[in-house]
Scaffold this motif. Structure first.
Motif, PDB file in Angstrom:
ATOM      1  N   LEU A 371     -52.878 -53.084  67.886  1.00 50.38           N
ATOM      2  CA  LEU A 371     -51.589 -53.250  69.022  1.00 50.38           C
ATOM      3  C   LEU A 371     -50.806 -51.978  68.762  1.00 50.38           C
ATOM      4  O   LEU A 371     -50.191 -51.622  69.610  1.00 50.38           O
ATOM      5  N   ILE A 372     -50.651 -51.875  67.421  1.00 50.62           N
ATOM      6  CA  ILE A 372     -49.639 -50.693  66.926  1.00 50.62           C
ATOM      7  C   ILE A 372     -50.265 -49.289  67.700  1.00 50.62           C
ATOM      8  O   ILE A 372     -49.381 -48.518  68.150  1.00 50.62           O
ATOM      9  N   ASN A 373     -51.269 -49.306  67.437  1.00 47.98           N
ATOM     10  CA  ASN A 373     -51.972 -47.916  68.150  1.00 47.98           C
ATOM     11  C   ASN A 373     -51.659 -47.995  69.602  1.00 47.98           C
ATOM     12  O   ASN A 373     -51.366 -46.915  70.180  1.00 47.98           O
ATOM     13  N   MET A 375     -49.528 -49.545  71.503  1.00 49.29           N
ATOM     14  CA  MET A 375     -48.128 -49.167  71.714  1.00 49.29           C
ATOM     15  C   MET A 375     -47.787 -47.830  71.506  1.00 49.29           C
ATOM     16  O   MET A 375     -47.169 -46.993  72.209  1.00 49.29           O
TER      17      MET A 375
ATOM     18  N   HIS B  16     -52.862 -44.933  63.279  1.00 46.46           N
ATOM     19  CA  HIS B  16     -51.716 -44.941  62.694  1.00 46.46           C
ATOM     20  C   HIS B  16     -51.535 -43.831  62.050  1.00 46.46           C
ATOM     21  O   HIS B  16     -50.110 -43.415  62.137  1.00 46.46           O
ATOM     22  N   LEU B  19     -50.263 -41.421  64.538  1.00 46.39           N
ATOM     23  CA  LEU B  19     -48.962 -41.539  65.244  1.00 46.39           C
ATOM     24  C   LEU B  19     -48.022 -41.018  64.092  1.00 46.39           C
ATOM     25  O   LEU B  19     -46.861 -40.695  64.409  1.00 46.39           O
ATOM     26  N   LEU B 120     -43.471 -51.506  67.075  1.00 47.05           N
ATOM     27  CA  LEU B 120     -44.239 -51.020  68.031  1.00 47.05           C
ATOM     28  C   LEU B 120     -43.602 -50.200  69.146  1.00 47.05           C
ATOM     29  O   LEU B 120     -44.100 -49.402  69.979  1.00 47.05           O
ATOM     30  N   TYR B 122     -41.887 -46.962  69.554  1.00 50.57           N
ATOM     31  CA  TYR B 122     -42.054 -45.690  68.597  1.00 50.57           C
ATOM     32  C   TYR B 122     -40.780 -44.983  68.481  1.00 50.57           C
ATOM     33  O   TYR B 122     -40.473 -44.152  67.661  1.00 50.57           O
TER      34      TYR B 122
END
Lengths: 609, 145
Positions: A371-373, A375, B16, B19, B120, B122
């Protein structure tokens, strides 16, 4: 019960029943032994006292007989003196002498007559009549005994008078001249009633027979008491036979056997024999026994009865105790089984619970990573869209939220198409973002539930009044907004986990505030009542209510009821239900659509940890 | 101006990692980043002779550490780092998906310097990273002994 078994044990090992039996047996033995000893000793003492009584009776009966002999002796002596040195012929015709003799005996009781017989046995003078009747005593035993005697008194045989039928006997003495030759016999008639009358007045043991024995070549019972039946001869006493069987040299003046006494009167061959019946002692003893035994028997019976009653009681108690012990044992076994089962079940449940929590934690964790990805890269896309927007719609660069004016962009058709494109793009992004937000909330909810499930309760007294008022203060703002009143009645305290209680009642009051009816002033009431060892807390509102179809649903995770016009994940009541159940209570709902809802939280006064 | 700080990032999720890197760069941090997707290779880099230690003039190091790794827990790596005389002084930033209080406390007890829940949103993550970059530029990382 064996004595040896008892001996092998110490008193402490004995049961109450055994002690009772032992003591009872001792008591019974004591009664038996004591009574037997007393009886034996009484028997002995009665026998001894009977013997003593016989002996003393014999003594004074002999003494009594002796007095008759003394009187007779006086009569005989007086008569002898009166005729001393006189010839029989002169005596025979001496009427004065005859009168003198009559005078002599008239003062002597129980001596009837005096008789004077010459050496030939011919009667010469008698106090009975004058002139002297013709009579000869030579054929009489007493005559020959007197002739053979040395001057001592001799006793004659029993004579029953022909006229008056009075039994008498003769007491006689030898007469002699100067040379000492036999010169006749002087004798008196003595009444045997002297003896029998007296004996009848003496108190003797029942059945005692008293006899006057004349000892001679042929012994004879002169008189006997009690008299033998008419026409029967008196029976010779047994003691006389025993006495006669003794050697003459060793015979004494008295002879005794256990129940009989023989005693000589003076030096005459006259004996008094007293024979008590052989059971005389027994009779007295029987009397004593009939007096005493009932008491002993009564005591024996009482003690036996007590023992029996005690034993029965003891047996009953033992039986009851045994039953109790067995029941207790069974109960313990059942309990142990139950406890084991519960412990096992609890362990299983705990394990399952832990598994569920671990599962929930892992799931929420792992769901979150992608979900983090999503988002993150959605944000990247949003950033890219800004750049793309600036290219497609140059005048509106960086302001994709507010579409640029079409006239600012050359080629109106192309711009319009671009704008539609961007609007579609924005719409898709918006849905993605809102879905991500929702998913994030759901995951957070699962995570928070799984954490709460793992939290250990701390059971302590909770002041429910203070707790509810604090919740009221925290929701004061929402209450004001909804124009609702919160009424908190006096609530009994309980022992529970403060945080859990806060969560339960915060959720219930939040719900009540959240789902009020629009346009109706809200009224929320919290009350409580005791029910045994439980307390029922009641949260009542006048809100929109819940359909009966949804009573169960509302307690399920992520499920909600009614119009979905309020924010919420469907977690609050599921959490409430889980918490209440863990505390050992139950939560129920009663509601009517459009009228209000009542939540009842029933909790033990002391909650489970 | 000291020697440039080297950033060691241990993150198994490539997204991750990407990001984080993007946001670090966007925040204006240009330091060299060594990325590892599992604990074993990260430990190898940190402790072996042909890794970080082999370099003659070792860089001061900042470690970004994810706790959920496929082959081991990030906490294990944190423990190893803080037990090591050489690496003990390197600041460790723990990046993780959850905000479990027990986990946070455990990390701080083991010597983690910053604990960041991967948000979440960012925008706020970028803020945090940017502040971290600021932090790197202000703080003088102690020279390894």
């Amino acid at each position: 019960m064996s004595v040896f078994r008892i001996a092998g044990k110490t008193a402490r090992d004995l049961s109450a029943g055994q002690i009772l039996q032992l003591m009872g047996a001792c008591g019974l033995a004591l009664i038996l032994l004591g009574t037997s000893y007393l009886a034996w000793s009484e028997h002995r003492s009665i026998a001894a006292s009977n013997a003593r009584a016989l002996r003393s009776t014999a003594y004074f009966l002999t003494d009594h007989g002796d007095r008759l002999l003394e009187v007779a002796s006086i009569a005989l002596n007086t008569t002898s003196d009166a005729i001393a040195k006189r010839s029989w012929d002169s005596i025979e015709h001496d009427s004065d002498l005859q009168r003198q003799l009559r005078a002599t005996i008239s003062g002597m009781p129980h001596i009837d007559d005096i008789w004077l017989n010459d050496a030939s046995g011919r009667l010469r003078l008698t106090s009975l009549a004058f002139p002297t009747p013709v009579s000869n005593a030579s054929d009489r035993l007493v005559f020959s005994e007197a002739r053979a005697s040395h001057g001592e008194m001799v006793a004659g045989e029993r004579i029953v008078g022909k006229v008056i039928h009075q039994p008498t006997f003769l007491l006689a003495r030898r007469l002699q001249d100067q040379s000492g030759a036999f010169n006749g016999m002087v004798s008196v008639t003595a009444d045997l009633s002297y003896f029998s009358d007296y004996w009848s007045k003496v108190k003797l043991p029942a059945g005692t027979v008293v006899s006057l024995m004349r000892a001679s070549a042929s012994s004879e019972v002169l008189v006997q008491f009690p008299e033998p039946p008419p026409g029967k001869k008196p029976k010779t006493p047994g003691i006389w036979k025993q006495y006669a069987a003794e050697p003459a040299a060793t015979r004494g003046a008295t002879f005794e056997t256990g129940a009989a006494v023989l005693r000589q009167i003076g030096h005459l061959p006259l004996y008094i024999a007293i024979e008590a019946p052989p059971d005389a002692a027994l009779r007295g003893w029987y009397g004593w026994l009939t007096m005493t035994l009932p008491f002993a028997g009564f005591a024996f019976l009482c003690l036996s009865g007590l023992m029996v009653a005690g034993l029965m009681q003891n047996r009953r108690e033992t039986a009851t105790r045994t039953e109790l012990e067995q029941a207790q044992k069974r109960l313990i076994e059942v309990n142990a089984g139950l406890e084991n089962a519960i412990a096992q079940r609890t362990a299983e449940l705990t394990e399952t619970n832990e598994d569920v929590q671990r599962f929930a934690y892992i799931v929420s964790h792992d769901l979150r990573a992608p979900l983090i990805n999503i988002m993150g890269f959605t944000s990247e896309l949003a950033a890219l869209r800004g750049q793309i927007g600036a290219i497609l719609l140059p005048q509106a660069a960086g302001a994709h939220g507010s579409p640029p004016a079409p006239e600012q962009v050359g080629g109106g058709d192309a711009l319009a198409a671009n704008r539609v494109l961007l609007e579609d793009f924005d719409e898709a992004l918006g849905f993605i973002k809102s879905s991500i937000d929702k998913m994030d909330r759901l995951i957070n909810a699962i995570l928070s539930l799984s954490r709460q499930g793992g939290r250990r309760f701390e059971i302590a007294p909770v002041d429910m009044n203070a707790l509810l008022h604090a919740i009221g203060d925290a929701t004061a703002h929402q209450l004001l907004e909804a124009e609702a009143d919160l009424v908190i009645e006096d609530l009994p305290p309980l022992e529970g986990d403060r945080l859990a209680m806060e969560q339960i009642f915060s959720n219930l009051i939040d719900n009540a505030v959240k789902y009020l009816r629009p346009g109706v002033p809200g009224r929320i009431k919290v009350s409580a009542r005791r029910a045994g060892s439980f307390i029922v807390y009641i949260v009542q509102d006048n809100g929109r209510g819940i359909s009966p179809d949804d009573y169960k649903r509302i307690f399920e995770l992520f499920r909600r009821s009614g119009v979905q016009d309020r924010q919420g994940e469907g977690i609050g009541l599921a959490n409430v239900k889980a918490l209440v159940r863990r505390l050992g209570g139950v939560v129920t709902v009663e509601s009517e659509l459009g009228a209000g809802t009542v939540f009842k939280v029933t909790l033990p006064q002391r909650c489970r940890a | 101006m000291g020697i440039a700080v080297k950033i060691v990032m241990v993150e198994d999720d490539e997204g991750h990692a990407r990001l984080i890197e993007k946001n670090i760069r966007r925040a204006g941090v240009a330091n060299d980043i060594a990325a590892f997707s599992d604990g074993t290779s990260a430990l190898h880099y940190l402790f072996s002779a042909d890794g970080l230690r082999s370099e003659a003039n070792p860089h001061p190091t900042l470690i970004l550490l994810d706790l959920n790794l496929p082959d081991m827990s990030g906490i294990e790596i944190l423990k190893r780092i803080k037990e090591d005389d050489h690496l003990r002084c390197a600041p460790v930033v723990v990046l993780t998906t959850t905000d479990d209080k027990g986990e946070i406390q455990r990390c701080y007890e083991l010597g983690c310097n910053v604990y960041i829940t991967k948000p979440l949103n960012y925008d706020s993550f970028a803020d945090a990273i940017r502040q971290l970059g600021l932090f790197f530029s202000v703080i003088q990382i102690p020279e390894p002994a």
